[in-house]
Design a protein around this motif. Structure first.
Motif, mmCIF file in Angstrom:
data_model
loop_
_atom_site.group_PDB
_atom_site.id
_atom_site.type_symbol
_atom_site.label_atom_id
_atom_site.label_comp_id
_atom_site.label_asym_id
_atom_site.label_seq_id
_atom_site.Cartn_x
_atom_site.Cartn_y
_atom_site.Cartn_z
ATOM 1 N N GLY A 112 0.788 -1.219 0.000
ATOM 2 C CA GLY A 112 0.000 0.000 0.000
ATOM 3 C C GLY A 112 0.824 1.274 0.000
ATOM 4 N N ASP A 113 2.112 1.178 0.382
ATOM 5 C CA ASP A 113 2.980 2.363 0.348
ATOM 6 C C ASP A 113 3.266 2.785 -1.090
ATOM 7 O OD1 ASP A 113 3.146 2.472 3.083
ATOM 8 O OD2 ASP A 113 5.087 1.452 3.215
ATOM 9 N N ILE A 114 3.689 4.034 -1.255
ATOM 10 C CA ILE A 114 4.196 4.514 -2.534
ATOM 11 C C ILE A 114 5.711 4.562 -2.433
ATOM 12 C CG2 ILE A 114 4.284 6.437 -4.173
ATOM 13 C CD1 ILE A 114 1.452 7.148 -3.376
ATOM 14 N N ALA A 115 6.382 3.905 -3.358
ATOM 15 C CA ALA A 115 7.840 3.816 -3.362
ATOM 16 C C ALA A 115 8.362 4.182 -4.749
ATOM 17 C CB ALA A 115 8.289 2.417 -2.957
ATOM 18 N N LEU A 116 9.693 4.139 -4.896
ATOM 19 C CA LEU A 116 10.320 4.539 -6.153
ATOM 20 C C LEU A 116 11.125 3.401 -6.758
ATOM 21 C CD1 LEU A 116 11.739 8.108 -5.351
ATOM 22 C CD2 LEU A 116 9.587 7.519 -6.484
ATOM 23 N N ALA A 117 11.077 3.309 -8.080
ATOM 24 C CA ALA A 117 11.998 2.481 -8.860
ATOM 25 C C ALA A 117 12.901 3.447 -9.624
ATOM 26 C CB ALA A 117 11.234 1.586 -9.829
ATOM 27 N N THR A 118 14.190 3.149 -9.663
ATOM 28 C CA THR A 118 15.139 4.091 -10.251
ATOM 29 C C THR A 118 15.913 3.464 -11.396
ATOM 30 O OG1 THR A 118 16.876 3.469 -8.662
ATOM 31 C CG2 THR A 118 15.442 5.310 -8.070
ATOM 32 N N GLY A 119 16.189 4.293 -12.409
ATOM 33 C CA GLY A 119 17.082 3.954 -13.501
ATOM 34 C C GLY A 119 18.175 4.993 -13.562
ATOM 35 N N LEU A 120 18.953 4.970 -14.621
ATOM 36 C CA LEU A 120 20.074 5.904 -14.722
ATOM 37 C C LEU A 120 19.583 7.337 -14.820
ATOM 38 C CD1 LEU A 120 23.149 6.184 -14.963
ATOM 39 C CD2 LEU A 120 22.867 6.103 -17.458
ATOM 40 N N ASP A 121 18.501 7.579 -15.544
ATOM 41 C CA ASP A 121 18.070 8.949 -15.795
ATOM 42 C C ASP A 121 16.584 9.177 -15.520
ATOM 43 O OD1 ASP A 121 17.071 7.457 -17.843
ATOM 44 O OD2 ASP A 121 17.790 8.748 -19.465
ATOM 45 N N LYS A 122 15.940 8.273 -14.787
ATOM 46 C CA LYS A 122 14.520 8.456 -14.501
ATOM 47 C C LYS A 122 14.139 7.743 -13.216
ATOM 48 C CE LYS A 122 13.264 6.737 -18.482
ATOM 49 N NZ LYS A 122 14.448 6.173 -19.141
ATOM 50 N N GLN A 123 13.035 8.200 -12.616
ATOM 51 C CA GLN A 123 12.464 7.562 -11.440
ATOM 52 C C GLN A 123 10.974 7.354 -11.686
ATOM 53 O OE1 GLN A 123 14.373 8.871 -7.421
ATOM 54 N NE2 GLN A 123 14.039 10.747 -8.573
ATOM 55 N N ILE A 124 10.467 6.219 -11.199
ATOM 56 C CA ILE A 124 9.053 5.894 -11.336
ATOM 57 C C ILE A 124 8.465 5.674 -9.955
ATOM 58 C CG2 ILE A 124 7.427 4.126 -12.129
ATOM 59 C CD1 ILE A 124 9.205 3.704 -14.538
ATOM 60 N N ALA A 125 7.327 6.288 -9.708
ATOM 61 C CA ALA A 125 6.593 6.030 -8.469
ATOM 62 C C ALA A 125 5.671 4.835 -8.686
ATOM 63 C CB ALA A 125 5.780 7.260 -8.070
ATOM 64 N N PHE A 126 5.616 3.946 -7.695
ATOM 65 C CA PHE A 126 4.730 2.796 -7.805
ATOM 66 C C PHE A 126 4.105 2.496 -6.449
ATOM 67 C CE2 PHE A 126 8.787 0.918 -6.589
ATOM 68 C CZ PHE A 126 8.442 -0.069 -5.665
ATOM 69 N N ARG A 127 2.922 1.883 -6.486
ATOM 70 C CA ARG A 127 2.279 1.444 -5.259
ATOM 71 C C ARG A 127 2.734 0.018 -4.959
ATOM 72 N NH1 ARG A 127 -1.518 4.075 -3.046
ATOM 73 N NH2 ARG A 127 -2.229 4.991 -5.014
ATOM 74 N N VAL A 128 3.191 -0.204 -3.733
ATOM 75 C CA VAL A 128 3.727 -1.495 -3.332
ATOM 76 C C VAL A 128 2.586 -2.498 -3.190
ATOM 77 C CG1 VAL A 128 5.013 -2.732 -1.560
ATOM 78 C CG2 VAL A 128 5.628 -0.364 -2.127
ATOM 79 N N GLY A 129 2.758 -3.653 -3.823
ATOM 80 C CA GLY A 129 1.784 -4.731 -3.713
ATOM 81 C C GLY A 129 2.245 -5.797 -2.742
ATOM 82 N N LYS A 130 1.676 -6.981 -2.871
ATOM 83 C CA LYS A 130 2.015 -8.094 -1.989
ATOM 84 C C LYS A 130 3.370 -8.673 -2.349
ATOM 85 C CE LYS A 130 -2.729 -9.585 -1.014
ATOM 86 N NZ LYS A 130 -2.646 -9.232 0.432
ATOM 87 N N GLN A 131 4.117 -9.106 -1.349
ATOM 88 C CA GLN A 131 5.323 -9.894 -1.578
ATOM 89 C C GLN A 131 5.009 -11.352 -1.266
ATOM 90 O OE1 GLN A 131 8.415 -8.534 1.106
ATOM 91 N NE2 GLN A 131 7.662 -9.822 2.777
ATOM 92 N N TYR A 132 5.729 -12.243 -1.904
ATOM 93 C CA TYR A 132 5.509 -13.671 -1.664
ATOM 94 C C TYR A 132 6.785 -14.418 -2.016
ATOM 95 C CZ TYR A 132 5.046 -14.064 -6.747
ATOM 96 O OH TYR A 132 5.291 -14.018 -8.103
#
Length: 357
Positions: A112-132
């Motif tokens: 449910g948190d909002i976190a970031l995925a990062t690349g060399l020149d960009k960042q993406i916000a994503f909502r965290v889902g279930k881990q398994y």
């Protein structure tokens, strides 16, 4: 460029005023609000992002997840027009990542948190889902392999190659929300086939977003302030109904194509470094090759590729290019090294697992 596009910008404050005045045309830009399943939309990439300036900044939790890796196709045809994990999240259906450790614990977020995925020149916000936890039986199951490939956009062959025999394998569902730019989440750009240099582009196919993308490319390529101000002038002229000249279109396509080529080269260089590189105490990873040496620091967004004689082929500092002598031949050389890495390194991993069973 032969056509005049408004008066010369005299000061930085005037420049910012011009940038802020770049209102978008309704027929080219959609509203920023969208659901996770709706088609990707174009973001305003000029500074500041006027489309979202009145939206409250999101609360980002945990550490960013690095996602600047090439999609692993293992000889299969890639159906997407992008070839990295982070770009596949930008409207192309990548909704899952796989790690050799528990994601919640490693990155400090929860469902449910909002976190970031990062690349060399960009960042993406994503909502965290279930881990398994992904079991060895799941890894060996062709049905799960295909489900995994549909979520990850890798080839289904990559799962058993990379994770078979690992002590722990975890999957994490994620919902990409948009690009994360200067504290705000902005919609993903519409997919578009970028023209190569000198390819004829029809004036009616150009939008204000193409000019924003050009400005963004020019900035990352380290172009001068006067160069970028000229792009702003042309954008203002375009808003007033003037079309870009053929010369301007050629330069725009050249810049965006050059940035695409450099981005691809940096992706391959980092992948080679992550497999074959040696870590230094200063945080850099380096690889000594037969023809080229490379070093990079993902945190600082620094990268240097140089020939054995010391000539720098590509130099990137803080995500911006300061030296570039990248040619198609260099790209071809690194693409070949990337393919060889697939054939030799991952094959040797499989053989090693067989020996140690």
């Amino acid at each position: 460029m032969t056509k005049k596009f408004g008066s010369i910008i005299e000061s930085d404050s005037d420049y910012q005023q011009r940038v802020n005045s770049l209102a978008t045309r309704s027929q080219f830009l959609k509203p920023p609000s969208q659901s996770a399943q709706s088609p990707p939309q174009q973001s305003a990439q000029f500074h500041p992002n006027q489309e979202v300036q009145n939206v409250a900044p999101p609360v980002i939790k945990g550490k960013p997840i690095p996602m600047n890796y090439p999609l692993m196709m293992h000889g299969d045809t890639n159906p997407l027009p992008v070839d990295t994990c982070i770009d596949a999240m930008r409207g192309y259906g990548r909704t899952h990542t796989t790690r050799a450790y528990q994601p919640y614990k490693q990155y400090g977020f929860k469902e449910g948190d909002i976190a970031l995925a990062t690349g060399l020149d960009k960042q993406i916000a994503f909502r965290v889902g279930k881990q398994y936890q992904i079991t060895p039986d799941m890894i060996a199951d062709p049905v799960y392999q295909q489900q995994w490939a549909d979520m990850e956009k890798h080839s289904s062959k990559a799962l058993p190659e990379l994770f078979k025999g690992k002590g722990q394998v975890w999957g994490l569902h994620l919902e990409p929300l948009g690009d994360y730019v200067e504290g705000f989440i902005v919609p993903f750009p519409e997919p578009q086939n970028r023209a190569v240099p000198n390819q004829e582009v029809q004036p009616q196919s150009v939008t204000i977003d193409d000019l924003r993308n050009w400005y963004n490319a020019a900035d990352k390529l380290g172009k001068s302030e006067n160069y970028k101000k000229r792009i702003v002038e042309m954008a203002n002229g375009f808003k007033a109904g003037e079309q870009l000249s053929a010369e301007a279109l050629t330069v725009m396509n050249k810049d965006t194509f050059e940035l695409d080529s450099i981005s691809r080269l940096t992706q391959i260089a980092q992948r080679i470094g992550m497999v074959l590189g040696q870590s230094r105490q200063d945080g850099f990873t380096e690889v000594k090759g037969k023809v080229y040496d490379l070093s990079f620091n993902t945190e600082r967004k620094d990268l240097t590729i140089q020939q054995k004689n010391g000539d720098v082929v590509l130099g990137v500092q803080s995500g911006k290019v300061h030296t570039s002598r990248v040619t198609p031949e260099i790209i071809k050389t690194f693409e070949g090294a990337n393919s060889l890495l697939d054939k030799t390194y991952f094959s040797s991993q499989s053989q090693s697992r067989e020996i140690h069973r």
